[in-house]
Design an enzyme around this catalytic site. Structure first.
Site, PDB file in Angstrom:
ATOM      1  N   ALA A  81     -78.341 -33.723  10.675  1.00 54.58           N
ATOM      2  CA  ALA A  81     -78.607 -35.096  10.247  1.00 54.58           C
ATOM      3  C   ALA A  81     -77.324 -35.901  10.114  1.00 54.58           C
ATOM      4  CB  ALA A  81     -79.350 -35.086   8.912  1.00 54.58           C
ATOM      5  N   ASP A  82     -76.261 -35.276   9.616  1.00 56.91           N
ATOM      6  CA  ASP A  82     -75.008 -36.008   9.446  1.00 56.91           C
ATOM      7  C   ASP A  82     -74.452 -36.471  10.784  1.00 56.91           C
ATOM      8  OD1 ASP A  82     -74.604 -33.348  10.167  1.00 56.91           O
ATOM      9  OD2 ASP A  82     -72.820 -33.085   8.924  1.00 56.91           O
TER      10      ASP A  82
END
Length: 258
Positions: A109-110
């Site tokens: 996600a990052d």
């Protein structure tokens, strides 16, 4: 006001965003066992010390690469901020970008959020380097699509592995060298050189290879807590965006609420 949460493998970063501006940020060590109540006590005290009213938070958005931490962050949002947290990459907050790799759902996600923010801030082809638990190199093309990248051990992870495996080597702190010599005269200086300059060589070498493969002009964007450790010793970075992930989360929130 928005509470943006970036839950990484080493730290969880909490940031308050108002009208697109980050007005405060705090970090705490990642512990999947940490309860919503523990987060609330810690965060409420810091908000109060900073002069921020908890009731002014109108929304919460979370990006996490630690699935076990997500539930308690969701409970934190609902119990203490009276809102349902939006989860980056999950309906209704989809990425909204092309992820042109073999296993799109495996992208952290990052890294996806960094892609969104970097493309919005810098036109053209990009290499985004994020210095975290791992050091990731991500390629973002001129259209904003994620085109793949590299995962390497983070510098602290590399040092921990070295010290753990070699009984006589001491634990040292990572710091920028005071000179450019790469010939150490004692064990500690040799460790500093090996870790620091070895890492600089890795960064420069991988970026050079990536640029050749891309074949077009590329801007290199660095982010993550350790990015500033290297900026004075290499010219490989074009720009450092210290809060790229938080900026990306704020952009995703705004996009969802237009």
């Amino acid at each position: 006001m928005l509470l943006a949460i970036d839950a990484g493998n080493t730290n969880v970063v909490f940031a308050l965003v108002k009208a697109g501006e980050i007005v405060a940020r705090w970090r705490i060590a990642t512990d999947p066992r940490r309860t919503a109540d523990e987060y609330a006590v810690w965060l409420s005290q810091l908000m109060q010390l900073g002069g921020h009213d908890r009731t002014a938070v109108e929304g919460v958005i979370v990006a996490t690469v630690v699935p076990r931490a997500l539930h308690n962050l969701q409970v934190l949002a609902s119990k203490y901020f009276n809102t349902d947290a939006l989860i980056a990459g999950h309906p209704p907050v989809e990425w909204g970008i092309a992820i042109d790799v073999d296993e799109p759902f495996s992208l952290g996600a990052d890294r996806a959020v960094n892609t969104i923010a970097a493309h919005a801030l810098h036109p053209g082809d990009l290499i985004v380097i994020d210095f975290g638990t791992a050091t990731t190199f991500d390629v973002v093309d001129y259209s904003g699509a994620y085109k793949g990248g590299i995962i390497a051990p983070g510098i602290n992870l590399s040092l921990d592995a070295l010290v753990t495996a070699a009984a006589k080597l001491p634990r040292i702190a990572i710091e920028a060298p005071t000179d450019t010599s790469v010939i150490g005269l004692n064990t500690v200086s040799q460790m500093h050189i090996g870790i620091y300059w070895g890492y600089v060589a890795m960064i420069e070498g991988l970026v050079a290879r990536m640029k050749r493969e891309i074949g077009r002009p590329v801007k290199v964007v660095a982010t993550g807590g350790l990015a500033t450790l290297f900026e004075k010793q290499t010219d490989v970075f074009d720009v450092i965006e210290a809060d790229l992930t938080i900026q990306g989360l704020a952009m995703m929130w705004d996009r969802h609420h237009i």
